[in-house]
Design a protein around this motif. Structure first.
Motif, short mmCIF file in Angstrom:
data_model
loop_
_atom_site.label_atom_id
_atom_site.label_comp_id
_atom_site.label_asym_id
_atom_site.label_seq_id
_atom_site.Cartn_x
_atom_site.Cartn_y
_atom_site.Cartn_z
N ILE A 1 -5.55 7.19 -4.89
CA ILE A 1 -5.67 6.27 -2.64
C ILE A 1 -7.24 5.83 -3.46
CG2 ILE A 1 -6.73 8.44 -2.69
CD1 ILE A 1 -5.14 7.81 -0.26
N LEU A 45 -7.53 -2.79 -0.64
CA LEU A 45 -7.21 -3.23 0.85
C LEU A 45 -8.31 -3.12 1.13
CD1 LEU A 45 -4.00 -0.29 1.26
CD2 LEU A 45 -5.02 -3.29 1.07
N TYR A 104 -1.50 4.53 5.29
CA TYR A 104 -0.38 4.24 4.62
C TYR A 104 0.12 5.19 3.75
CZ TYR A 104 -2.30 -0.04 5.41
OH TYR A 104 -2.67 -1.39 6.12
N HIS A 137 -10.96 -1.07 2.20
CA HIS A 137 -11.28 -0.41 3.56
C HIS A 137 -12.56 0.14 3.19
CE1 HIS A 137 -6.47 -0.19 4.58
NE2 HIS A 137 -7.20 -1.33 5.51
N ILE A 160 -12.06 5.64 3.95
CA ILE A 160 -10.20 5.87 2.97
C ILE A 160 -9.16 6.60 4.09
CG2 ILE A 160 -11.31 8.42 2.57
CD1 ILE A 160 -10.61 7.91 -1.08
N ALA A 171 1.19 -1.12 -0.17
CA ALA A 171 0.29 0.22 0.12
C ALA A 171 0.64 1.42 0.03
CB ALA A 171 -0.76 0.06 0.87
N THR A 218 -8.55 5.54 6.64
CA THR A 218 -8.09 3.89 6.81
C THR A 218 -7.47 3.62 6.00
OG1 THR A 218 -9.92 3.19 7.74
CG2 THR A 218 -7.49 2.08 7.49
N THR A 219 -7.16 3.93 4.74
CA THR A 219 -6.15 4.31 3.38
C THR A 219 -5.13 4.95 3.53
OG1 THR A 219 -7.49 3.23 2.56
CG2 THR A 219 -5.97 4.05 1.06
N THR A 232 -6.37 2.22 -4.26
CA THR A 232 -5.58 1.37 -3.14
C THR A 232 -6.86 1.17 -2.13
OG1 THR A 232 -3.86 2.92 -3.57
CG2 THR A 232 -4.02 1.87 -1.74
N GLN A 233 -7.88 2.01 -1.67
CA GLN A 233 -8.14 1.66 -0.20
C GLN A 233 -9.47 0.31 -0.89
OE1 GLN A 233 -11.63 5.09 -0.71
NE2 GLN A 233 -13.16 4.06 0.80
#
Length: 75
Positions: A39, A46, A57, A48, A51, A29, A53-54, A42-43
């Motif tokens: 992002i 992962l 990283y 999540h 966002i 991440a 939480t993402t 990526t969220q």
């Protein structure tokens, strides 16, 4: 510990270092965000729900010493 986490720990120990599956996930991440990955994508990858939480990283830009990437020794 999950089966995958156990495998990651075992293989990393054979290679001379010890990390778990979560560290690999965090490193992936962080690397993605460091290389301008979206992002929101990526969220989603992962899993999540939030966002925020993402964005955890994405902290390595402000504090590179906290980046999980630094825990992996590249040879």
């Amino acid at each position: 510990m999950t089966d995958i986490d156990g495998l990651v720990w075992a293989y990393s120990a054979v290679l001379g270092f010890e990390i778990g599956a979560h560290t690999l996930r965090a490193t992936a991440a962080t690397n993605a965000l460091d290389h301008q990955a979206d992002i929101a994508k990526t969220q989603e990858r992962l899993g999540h729900a939030n966002i925020a939480t993402t964005r955890i990283y994405d902290h390595c830009r402000a504090r590179p010493e906290d980046s999980p990437t630094l825990k992996v020794a590249y040879q």
